[in-house]
Write an enzyme that holds these catalytic residues in place. Structure first.
Site, short mmCIF file in Angstrom:
data_model
loop_
_atom_site.label_atom_id
_atom_site.label_comp_id
_atom_site.label_asym_id
_atom_site.label_seq_id
_atom_site.Cartn_x
_atom_site.Cartn_y
_atom_site.Cartn_z
N ASP A 168 -2.55 -2.84 -0.66
CA ASP A 168 -3.77 -2.12 -1.45
C ASP A 168 -5.57 -3.35 -0.60
OD1 ASP A 168 -1.52 -1.41 -2.23
OD2 ASP A 168 -2.36 0.72 -2.31
N HIS A 319 5.59 1.48 -0.21
CA HIS A 319 4.71 0.96 -0.63
C HIS A 319 4.33 2.21 -2.05
CE1 HIS A 319 0.56 1.72 -0.55
NE2 HIS A 319 0.34 3.09 -1.20
N HIS A 329 -1.35 8.12 -9.23
CA HIS A 329 -0.17 8.32 -8.65
C HIS A 329 1.67 8.61 -9.63
CE1 HIS A 329 -2.59 7.49 -5.76
NE2 HIS A 329 -3.18 6.38 -5.78
N HIS A 356 0.00 0.94 -3.91
CA HIS A 356 -0.41 2.67 -4.08
C HIS A 356 -1.51 3.09 -5.10
CE1 HIS A 356 -0.31 6.23 -2.95
NE2 HIS A 356 0.35 6.63 -3.77
FE FE2 Z 1 -2.03 4.26 -1.33
#
Ligand code: FE2
Length: 466
Positions: A168, A319, A329, A356
């Site tokens: 990321d 990911h 998330h 993520h």
């Molecule tokens: Fe992401």
């Protein structure tokens, strides 16, 4: 490396770090209370020196390499020429021989809404000697550019090797700090496992693909000299129906080639390689994962192929994390976890890396595979056959840090801290590997978190607990 052209570059430094490093024990492991001041985080301006276009008409730019076959004796060299195709050749020679060889590549272009790419070159150089330094040149005449790489040792079970973990990343001053820390880390990572979300170009109007180009120029300083192995993140999908862009992963798949055919994969979105004593499986969080899907069949067969006598270390990365206790998330990895987790346990996968969540987290060895729709048995339990799950989506992109955490800290979470940084997975031999996490506020050598890995196939002793 500094950032020119930004009068406020110092104010863009994301963290003014302080200082208190109080570990607070919760229900689970450790939630680091490292305290920092969080400032606004923006992408580096277009005139930053890290984005500088190399001098000369049509000079190759965005040079990067990755492994080109399954065993590590081939390298894919990629670069972009902005104005015309130019030479599609790579000239290369080993440090030992000085005899120059030539390989020819392919050239691609693509359009994305109102953007037209430069000429994207990919050239696979094969039959390289192991553990050898090679020089290579892309472009010709006045704009020829020379780089080098070192091939990995031949695959074998006691071969030490050091992987870097970055995720990321994006292209902010914090991203630059992460890359600088990785480059200067005395653990000396030799290959980057990149856990998805590359440029964040999709944060711009019409998903401005010029920001894919700036990202390619930004990471060239490392990615031209050591392989980066990629997987896709959500910011690499580039699906935008409003502007008629409905082919997922179009910029990513044109720009970043991977050796997927070498592992019997039918798509660049999932593949595997061997490197030194590691077998590395790359999965796609943004492709179908369920029973009877192509990725399912491929992974099932792939795990059966791994020979731990040859490659004791089995690494998986994708990911979206399975075990992540950040609010953002949270539980997004469930769709993949419920299908693949039991395989990871049965095959004693050593470690699963993901991104993520824009933070760092390391899990205990846990599994949660007992649940059936009628038994309600859905609590993760300690399991020495399970992988350690490491979330390392803390590269420093413009969305900032994910600070909100599930409280109290779940039992499965061994250590977590919302800071930017990178990781190092340092394989010593068939029985031992060492993981360390390095936050950007610290000196290059400092390990903000660490763990010894005992190989569960070769070392029949439980790992020391934290
Ligand atoms: Fe992401």
């Amino acid at each position: 490396m500094g950032v020119l052209g930004s009068s406020s570059s110092s104010s863009l430094v994301v963290f003014l770090c302080l200082v208190l490093n109080i570990a607070v024990l919760c229900n689970g492991g450790t939630t680091s209370r490292y305290i920092r001041k969080l400032e606004e985080i923006e992408d580096m301006p277009l005139n930053s020196d890290v984005f500088k276009v190399p001098p000369g008409y049509n000079a190759p730019q965005q040079v990067h390499i990755t492994q080109g076959d399954h065993e590590g004796s081939a390298v894919i060299v990629s670069w972009i020429t902005p104005s015309k195709p130019g030479s599609n050749q790579v000239v290369y020679w080993s440090e030992n021989s000085n005899k120059k060889k030539t390989a020819k590549g392919i050239v691609l272009t693509y359009k994305y809404y109102n953007y037209t790419s430069g000429y994207i070159h990919h050239c696979n150089i094969s039959n390289l000697e192991f553990d050898t330094k090679y020089y290579y040149v892309v472009g010709s005449g006045k704009v020829a550019r020379k780089f080098w790489f070192i091939t990995p040792p031949k695959v074998g079970r006691d071969i030490p090797y050091t992987f870097g973990l970055i995720g990321d990343l994006g292209q902010t001053s914090a991203s630059n700090s992460t890359l600088t820390h990785y480059e200067n880390n005395p653990h000396n990572g030799k290959t980057v496992l990149y856990v998805g979300d590359l440029s964040y170009a999709d944060k711009y109007p019409y998903y401005d693909n010029n920001r894919w180009d700036t990202w390619g120029r930004f990471v060239e300083r490392n990615a031209a000299y050591q392989p980066w192995l990629f997987t896709v993140g959500n910011h690499d999908i580039d699906f935008n129906q409003a502007i008629g862009e409905t082919i997922p992963f179009k910029p990513y798949t044109h720009r970043y080639h991977v050796p997927f055919k070498a592992s019997g994969s039918t798509t660049p979105l999932w593949y595997s390689i061997k490197r030194a004593s590691a077998y590395i499986i790359v999965l796609s969080s943004y492709s179908a994962v369920g029973r009877s899907t192509p990725q399912y069949y491929w992974l099932k067969a792939e795990l059966e192929k791994v020979n731990r006598s040859e490659t004791p270390w089995l690494i998986v990365f994708m990911h979206v994390p399975f075990y992540n206790s950040y609010v953002k998330h949270y539980m997004e990895g469930e769709t993949m976890r419920v299908v693949y987790e039991s395989w990871f346990v049965n095959h004693k996968v050593d470690v699963v890396f993901s991104g993520h969540a824009h933070a760092y987290e390391r899990s205990e060895r846990v599994s949660n595979t007992a649940y059936r729709i009628t038994n309600g048995d859905c609590t993760p339990v300690k399991n020495q056959s399970a992988p350690v799950y490491i979330t390392i989506g803390d590269g420093g992109n413009q969305e900032g840090i994910d600070k909100a955490m599930i409280e109290p800290q779940p039992d499965y979470s061994a250590f977590r801290e919302p800071s930017f940084g990178h990781g190092i997975f340092d394989i010593k031999n068939r029985t031992h590997a060492h993981f360390s996490w390095h936050r950007n506020q610290d000196g290059y050598a400092k390990e903000a978190d660490k763990k010894w890995f005992y190989n569960r196939v070769w070392h029949q002793v439980d790992e020391p607990s934290d």
